[in-house]
Write a protein that holds these residues in place. Structure first.
Motif, mmCIF file in Angstrom:
data_model
loop_
_atom_site.group_PDB
_atom_site.id
_atom_site.type_symbol
_atom_site.label_atom_id
_atom_site.label_comp_id
_atom_site.label_asym_id
_atom_site.label_seq_id
_atom_site.Cartn_x
_atom_site.Cartn_y
_atom_site.Cartn_z
ATOM 1 N N MET A 45 0.833 -1.198 0.000
ATOM 2 C CA MET A 45 0.000 0.000 0.000
ATOM 3 C C MET A 45 0.871 1.253 0.000
ATOM 4 O O MET A 45 0.590 2.227 -0.711
ATOM 5 N N ALA A 46 1.951 1.230 0.785
ATOM 6 C CA ALA A 46 2.859 2.378 0.839
ATOM 7 C C ALA A 46 3.538 2.591 -0.511
ATOM 8 O O ALA A 46 3.675 3.728 -0.990
ATOM 9 N N LEU A 47 3.954 1.495 -1.150
ATOM 10 C CA LEU A 47 4.595 1.593 -2.462
ATOM 11 C C LEU A 47 3.631 2.144 -3.505
ATOM 12 O O LEU A 47 4.008 2.967 -4.346
ATOM 13 N N LEU A 48 2.384 1.701 -3.454
ATOM 14 C CA LEU A 48 1.395 2.167 -4.427
ATOM 15 C C LEU A 48 1.140 3.662 -4.261
ATOM 16 O O LEU A 48 1.005 4.393 -5.253
ATOM 17 N N ARG A 49 1.097 4.129 -3.007
ATOM 18 C CA ARG A 49 0.895 5.566 -2.775
ATOM 19 C C ARG A 49 2.059 6.378 -3.344
ATOM 20 O O ARG A 49 1.860 7.433 -3.952
ATOM 21 N N LEU A 50 3.288 5.888 -3.139
ATOM 22 C CA LEU A 50 4.457 6.596 -3.667
ATOM 23 C C LEU A 50 4.450 6.618 -5.193
ATOM 24 O O LEU A 50 4.747 7.645 -5.815
ATOM 25 N N LEU A 51 4.109 5.491 -5.799
ATOM 26 C CA LEU A 51 4.097 5.418 -7.259
ATOM 27 C C LEU A 51 2.980 6.262 -7.854
ATOM 28 O O LEU A 51 3.073 6.708 -9.003
ATOM 29 N N ASN A 52 1.934 6.475 -7.093
ATOM 30 C CA ASN A 52 0.842 7.309 -7.580
ATOM 31 C C ASN A 52 1.280 8.766 -7.719
ATOM 32 O O ASN A 52 0.656 9.548 -8.437
ATOM 33 N N GLU A 53 2.384 9.115 -7.039
ATOM 34 C CA GLU A 53 2.932 10.472 -7.140
ATOM 35 C C GLU A 53 3.816 10.630 -8.371
ATOM 36 O O GLU A 53 4.088 11.747 -8.806
ATOM 37 N N GLY A 54 4.291 9.488 -8.914
ATOM 38 C CA GLY A 54 5.137 9.563 -10.097
ATOM 39 C C GLY A 54 6.036 8.350 -10.218
ATOM 40 O O GLY A 54 6.136 7.520 -9.314
ATOM 41 N N GLU A 55 6.696 8.228 -11.360
ATOM 42 C CA GLU A 55 7.563 7.087 -11.655
ATOM 43 C C GLU A 55 8.796 7.093 -10.755
ATOM 44 O O GLU A 55 9.398 8.130 -10.506
ATOM 45 N N ARG A 56 9.169 5.900 -10.266
ATOM 46 C CA ARG A 56 10.326 5.780 -9.375
ATOM 47 C C ARG A 56 11.078 4.489 -9.674
ATOM 48 O O ARG A 56 10.510 3.521 -10.173
ATOM 49 N N THR A 57 12.362 4.476 -9.303
ATOM 50 C CA THR A 57 13.163 3.263 -9.438
ATOM 51 C C THR A 57 12.995 2.410 -8.188
ATOM 52 O O THR A 57 12.505 2.878 -7.152
ATOM 53 N N VAL A 58 13.431 1.153 -8.292
ATOM 54 C CA VAL A 58 13.364 0.255 -7.140
ATOM 55 C C VAL A 58 14.212 0.804 -5.999
ATOM 56 O O VAL A 58 13.818 0.765 -4.826
ATOM 57 N N GLY A 59 15.387 1.348 -6.347
ATOM 58 C CA GLY A 59 16.262 1.906 -5.317
ATOM 59 C C GLY A 59 15.623 3.066 -4.580
ATOM 60 O O GLY A 59 15.711 3.165 -3.348
ATOM 61 N N ASP A 60 14.968 3.965 -5.326
ATOM 62 C CA ASP A 60 14.288 5.101 -4.699
ATOM 63 C C ASP A 60 13.200 4.622 -3.740
ATOM 64 O O ASP A 60 13.065 5.129 -2.617
ATOM 65 N N LEU A 61 12.437 3.651 -4.199
ATOM 66 C CA LEU A 61 11.345 3.136 -3.373
ATOM 67 C C LEU A 61 11.873 2.445 -2.122
ATOM 68 O O LEU A 61 11.292 2.573 -1.036
ATOM 69 N N ALA A 62 12.967 1.703 -2.264
ATOM 70 C CA ALA A 62 13.543 0.990 -1.119
ATOM 71 C C ALA A 62 13.936 1.967 -0.018
ATOM 72 O O ALA A 62 13.732 1.706 1.179
ATOM 73 N N ILE A 63 14.498 3.104 -0.419
ATOM 74 C CA ILE A 63 14.890 4.126 0.568
ATOM 75 C C ILE A 63 13.657 4.721 1.236
ATOM 76 O O ILE A 63 13.620 4.913 2.458
ATOM 77 N N GLN A 64 12.630 4.991 0.443
ATOM 78 C CA GLN A 64 11.425 5.638 0.957
ATOM 79 C C GLN A 64 10.691 4.771 1.982
ATOM 80 O O GLN A 64 10.160 5.280 2.973
#
Length: 230
Positions: A45-64
């Motif tokens: 759910m957290a990943l989906l919310r972040l991606l809804n803000e815009g395109e991201r890499t796996v590394g960016d998401l892992a940090i977030q």
């Protein structure tokens, strides 16, 4: 090209968004259950919310989300398989974004949840006619095993069970009546069209049906021999 498989999971081409029309071929309840299972995790759910803000890499998401990249990749794969996110490759970089078509479909299904038809259950054979025959329970069980709604599903491999089936088939014919071969075939076709000829031969071989030497006329085995000469 977008494609899907409904055996267990639905897999989509990683380079294109999902065409929502594809989902119309799938039972809506199955699709909604798959989407809900994919979202039944706090990290996803957290990943989906972040991606809804815009395109991201796996590394960016892992940090977030403070998770390892392999774990994040696993969560993203689960969501991608049901069409909630898409993947774009750029060299060695993997960019994810929300699939708006898939997200819109999820919202639509969730809004219609009270109207979604349940998955049809397999039909249950009506074996009331079997119980009404009054035979021994062991014989009745054989009929339950090899019939469905008054039709044969397959032929028993063992002679003892086949005898029970033939005995039942003999009840389809009337005493004191002569049948042509065509009439016999017509009756047996309604019971087991796949091999009604073998059934006819077995009924004769086991004495449940009698026939003239030329095979033109048949009658129930209980009918006296002289009936043939009338």
């Amino acid at each position: 090209m977008t494609f899907y498989s409904i055996s267990i999971t639905i897999k989509f081409d990683i380079y294109q968004n999902i065409n929502c029309e594809d989902f119309m071929e799938i039972n809506k309840e199955v699709m909604l259950l798959m989407l809900l299972k994919a979202l039944a995790d706090e990290s996803r759910m957290a990943l989906l919310r972040l991606l809804n803000e815009g395109e991201r890499t796996v590394g960016d998401l892992a940090i977030q989300v403070n998770l390892g990249e392999p774990t994040v990749s696993h969560h993203l794969t689960r969501m991608r398989k049901v069409g909630l996110v898409t993947l774009r490759m750029a060299g060695n970089q993997r960019f994810y974004r929300v699939n708006q078509s898939g997200l819109a479909l999820f919202k639509q299904l969730a809004a219609e949840i009270e109207h979604i038809q349940p998955i049809p259950e397999a039909s249950v054979s009506d074996d009331g006619w079997i119980n009404a025959m009054g035979w021994d329970e062991a014989d009745l069980q054989i009929l339950r095993e090899y019939t469905h709604d008054g039709k044969l599903t397959n032929l028993p491999p063992k002679q003892k069970k086949m005898q029970v089936v033939l005995r039942w088939l003999a009840t389809m014919f009337e005493n004191d009546r002569l049948y042509s071969e065509k009439e016999i075939n017509t009756i047996l076709k309604t019971i087991y069209a796949e091999d009604y000829i073998s059934l006819r031969r077995d009924l004769v071989d086991m004495g449940y049906l009698r026939r003239e030497r030329n095979g033109g006329t048949y009658w129930l085995g209980a009918v006296p021999e002289e009936k043939n000469n009338s």
